[in-house]
Every structure is written in C-alpha cells, then in structure tokens.
Motif scaffolding. Structure first.
Motif, PDB file in Angstrom:
ATOM      1  N   ARG A  99       0.952   8.089  -9.805  1.00 38.90           N
ATOM      2  CA  ARG A  99       1.919   7.623 -10.803  1.00 38.90           C
ATOM      3  C   ARG A  99       1.954   6.051 -10.494  1.00 38.90           C
ATOM      4  O   ARG A  99       2.212   5.249 -11.321  1.00 38.90           O
ATOM      5  CB  ARG A  99       3.066   8.402 -10.916  1.00 38.90           C
ATOM      6  N   LEU A 100       2.237   5.816  -9.295  1.00 34.60           N
ATOM      7  CA  LEU A 100       2.735   4.515  -8.493  1.00 34.60           C
ATOM      8  C   LEU A 100       1.358   3.365  -8.835  1.00 34.60           C
ATOM      9  O   LEU A 100       1.695   2.582  -9.559  1.00 34.60           O
ATOM     10  CB  LEU A 100       3.051   4.505  -7.176  1.00 34.60           C
ATOM     11  N   ARG A 101       0.279   4.082  -8.589  1.00 37.43           N
ATOM     12  CA  ARG A 101      -0.866   3.223  -8.783  1.00 37.43           C
ATOM     13  C   ARG A 101      -1.063   2.941 -10.256  1.00 37.43           C
ATOM     14  O   ARG A 101      -1.559   1.963 -10.423  1.00 37.43           O
ATOM     15  CB  ARG A 101      -2.000   3.802  -8.266  1.00 37.43           C
ATOM     16  N   GLY A 102      -0.742   3.697 -11.155  1.00 36.38           N
ATOM     17  CA  GLY A 102      -0.683   3.254 -12.514  1.00 36.38           C
ATOM     18  C   GLY A 102       0.096   2.023 -12.936  1.00 36.38           C
ATOM     19  O   GLY A 102      -0.212   1.592 -14.027  1.00 36.38           O
ATOM     20  N   ARG A 103       1.040   2.076 -12.179  1.00 34.82           N
ATOM     21  CA  ARG A 103       2.072   0.771 -12.363  1.00 34.82           C
ATOM     22  C   ARG A 103       2.158  -0.410 -11.362  1.00 34.82           C
ATOM     23  O   ARG A 103       2.436  -1.481 -12.039  1.00 34.82           O
ATOM     24  CB  ARG A 103       3.372   1.396 -12.378  1.00 34.82           C
ATOM     25  N   TYR A 104       1.594  -0.316 -10.272  1.00 39.29           N
ATOM     26  CA  TYR A 104       1.484  -1.354  -9.063  1.00 39.29           C
ATOM     27  C   TYR A 104       0.372  -1.174  -8.424  1.00 39.29           C
ATOM     28  O   TYR A 104      -0.547  -0.526  -8.423  1.00 39.29           O
ATOM     29  CB  TYR A 104       2.762  -0.909  -8.081  1.00 39.29           C
ATOM     30  N   LYS A 105       0.303  -2.399  -7.779  1.00 39.06           N
ATOM     31  CA  LYS A 105      -0.928  -2.534  -6.695  1.00 39.06           C
ATOM     32  C   LYS A 105      -0.443  -1.797  -5.398  1.00 39.06           C
ATOM     33  O   LYS A 105       0.503  -2.149  -4.803  1.00 39.06           O
ATOM     34  CB  LYS A 105      -1.273  -3.973  -6.596  1.00 39.06           C
ATOM     35  N   LEU A 106      -1.147  -0.805  -4.921  1.00 40.13           N
ATOM     36  CA  LEU A 106      -0.946  -0.405  -3.631  1.00 40.13           C
ATOM     37  C   LEU A 106      -1.812  -0.754  -2.589  1.00 40.13           C
ATOM     38  O   LEU A 106      -2.828  -0.686  -2.607  1.00 40.13           O
ATOM     39  CB  LEU A 106      -0.768   1.146  -3.815  1.00 40.13           C
ATOM     40  N   LEU A 107      -0.938  -0.964  -1.335  1.00 39.09           N
ATOM     41  CA  LEU A 107      -2.203  -1.292   0.009  1.00 39.09           C
ATOM     42  C   LEU A 107      -1.432  -0.476   0.867  1.00 39.09           C
ATOM     43  O   LEU A 107      -0.249  -0.394   1.255  1.00 39.09           O
ATOM     44  CB  LEU A 107      -2.040  -2.817   0.032  1.00 39.09           C
ATOM     45  N   LEU A 108      -2.401   0.245   1.687  1.00 40.69           N
ATOM     46  CA  LEU A 108      -2.169   0.944   2.798  1.00 40.69           C
ATOM     47  C   LEU A 108      -2.337   0.052   4.036  1.00 40.69           C
ATOM     48  O   LEU A 108      -3.542  -0.330   4.253  1.00 40.69           O
ATOM     49  CB  LEU A 108      -3.121   2.250   3.007  1.00 40.69           C
ATOM     50  N   LEU A 109      -1.358  -0.363   4.947  1.00 46.57           N
ATOM     51  CA  LEU A 109      -1.401  -0.963   6.037  1.00 46.57           C
ATOM     52  C   LEU A 109      -1.018  -0.009   7.547  1.00 46.57           C
ATOM     53  O   LEU A 109       0.240   0.118   7.331  1.00 46.57           O
ATOM     54  CB  LEU A 109      -0.475  -2.219   6.018  1.00 46.57           C
ATOM     55  N   THR A 110      -2.022   0.219   8.342  1.00 47.28           N
ATOM     56  CA  THR A 110      -1.764   0.935   9.365  1.00 47.28           C
ATOM     57  C   THR A 110      -2.259   0.184  10.619  1.00 47.28           C
ATOM     58  O   THR A 110      -3.253  -0.666  10.841  1.00 47.28           O
ATOM     59  CB  THR A 110      -2.419   2.206   9.162  1.00 47.28           C
ATOM     60  N   ASN A 111      -1.596   0.449  11.723  1.00 49.87           N
ATOM     61  CA  ASN A 111      -1.740  -0.226  12.925  1.00 49.87           C
ATOM     62  C   ASN A 111      -2.720   0.859  13.736  1.00 49.87           C
ATOM     63  O   ASN A 111      -2.660   2.028  13.302  1.00 49.87           O
ATOM     64  CB  ASN A 111      -0.321  -0.214  13.978  1.00 49.87           C
ATOM     65  N   GLY A 112      -3.178   0.409  14.779  1.00 48.72           N
ATOM     66  CA  GLY A 112      -3.919   1.387  15.403  1.00 48.72           C
ATOM     67  C   GLY A 112      -5.495   0.975  15.736  1.00 48.72           C
ATOM     68  O   GLY A 112      -5.814   0.010  15.308  1.00 48.72           O
ATOM     69  N   VAL A 113      -5.880   1.814  16.555  1.00 53.88           N
ATOM     70  CA  VAL A 113      -7.443   1.439  16.910  1.00 53.88           C
ATOM     71  C   VAL A 113      -8.459   2.113  15.617  1.00 53.88           C
ATOM     72  O   VAL A 113      -8.258   2.812  14.743  1.00 53.88           O
ATOM     73  CB  VAL A 113      -7.835   2.503  18.109  1.00 53.88           C
TER      74      VAL A 113
END
Length: 222
Positions: A99-113
C-alpha cells in the motif's frame, strides 16, 4: 530460538555434552559475533570468519578440542540456514508495504556485511516492496553517516526534506536521519522502554510500537 535449539542438538548428539556446556559454547559464539570486525578486502570471507568463531568457542570451552575444526563448519552451516529460515515478513507487513509503495517511493537501507545482508534481503523477499535497496557494507560509510543517506536520496531522485526515516535503532537509523536532515524520524520501539545509555540523547520525532502504525504518522505529516 530455532537456531540455538538445532545447534544445541548437534553438539549434544555429536559430543555428548550437557546443557550447561552447550550454553557456554553458544554464548561464546554470540559474544564473538557481537564483537566481530570484518574486512571485505581481507583474505577470509565472512563465512570463514564465522566458522572461526565457532571453532574458537569450541576450543575455548572443551578440554579436548580435537573435533572443533570439523564440527565448527557444521555448527555454522546449521546456524546460518536456521537463522535465514526465520527471516519472513508477516502478511500484515507485506500488505502495508504494498500500500505504501503505491503512494510513496520506498528504499530499504541496512547496515552490515554485504554478503550476509544480501542473503537476508533475498530470503525475506524484500525486492518487490522497495524501489531500491542499499546495503551499507557495499559503501565507504554506513548509517548514521551522511554520505550513505545522500546516496539514497540521489537514487530515488528526492530531497532530504521530503523523506521520512523509519527504523528501530536510535543510534544508526534515527541519528542518521537527523544527520541527513530528513523531514521526520520515526522510531519503532518494539520493547516499549527507552533506548538506554547514550541512545537516550537521540530523540525521534515520532515513536511507534510497530511499523503497522506508520500510516497514521504519514497522514499527520501531509
């Protein structure tokens, strides 16, 4: 946890260890994992480094560590596979992200190897829910540094003041959002308590107990 139970059973059946000894070995491994430093340009892969954690934990605990080398790889393989099996998104979270992606741009940012985080992303099936996925280990700096956030803004073609940072870590997610000067920061506080220690100095704009409450915050920010 599943991986603890399965790894414990392997140690019990292979070495005939009691529960206290098994607990010591597993706790040593977890401590080494928490203290881990990894150089992706080094000669060992992250898998080899973590096999080493298991081998060291076995040798340090057992009077006879002769089986440590061969058993360490089996412990690691079981730990890793069981851990990945637990990485699932609930139907409610999947529905929210769609639902959110239908209204907004979504980006997943994760730390780690890079390797371990990409494995988690793939197993959890995150690709379909986000316009972009950024793994900190693939770049010079990770959260909370400004450079990784600037990269994310460029990837989405947006300005910092138009973005909302949502995360469960005060010192990386929320502090990083502050450093990047996003419009708002939203802390997911599943435990219900304070951050504790130095984290108490980081004050998010909003605090929610579950990501499922995020739509209400976004409506308020309109």
């Amino acid at each position: 946890m599943l991986w603890n139970l399965q790894t414990s059973e392997l140690l019990k059946t292979t070495l005939d260890l009691d529960d206290d000894t098994i607990s010591i070995i597993c706790n040593k491994f977890k401590q080494k994992l928490r203290e881990e430093t990894f150089d992706p340009t080094g000669s060992r892969s992250i898998d080899q480094v973590r096999v080493g954690h298991w081998e060291e934990s076995l040798v340090e605990t057992l009077s006879d560590g002769s089986a440590a080398e061969s058993l360490a790889a089996r412990c690691y393989d079981l730990w890793k596979s069981s851990r990945l099996e637990l990485l699932t998104l609930s139907p409610e979270v999947c529905g929210l992200l769609r639902r959110l992606r239908g209204r907004y741009k979504l980006l997943l940012l994760t730390n780690g190897v890079a390797q371990t985080q990409r494995e988690k992303v793939e197993v959890a099936g995150c690709e379909e829910f986000f316009d972009a996925i950024v793994v900190g280990g693939e770049h010079a700096e990770q959260k909370p540094f400004l450079s990784i956030f600037t990269l994310c803004f460029h990837m989405l073609g947006v300005e910092a003041q138009d973005c909302v940072m949502v995360g469960d870590s005060l010192d990386t997610d929320i502090q990083g959002g502050f450093n990047a000067k996003v419009r708002a920061t939203v802390w997911i506080n599943r435990g219900g308590g304070g951050g504790g220690g130095a984290d108490d100095l980081v004050k998010p704009d909003y605090t929610i107990p579950t990501v499922l409450d995020l739509p209400g915050i976004l409506e308020e920010l309109k």
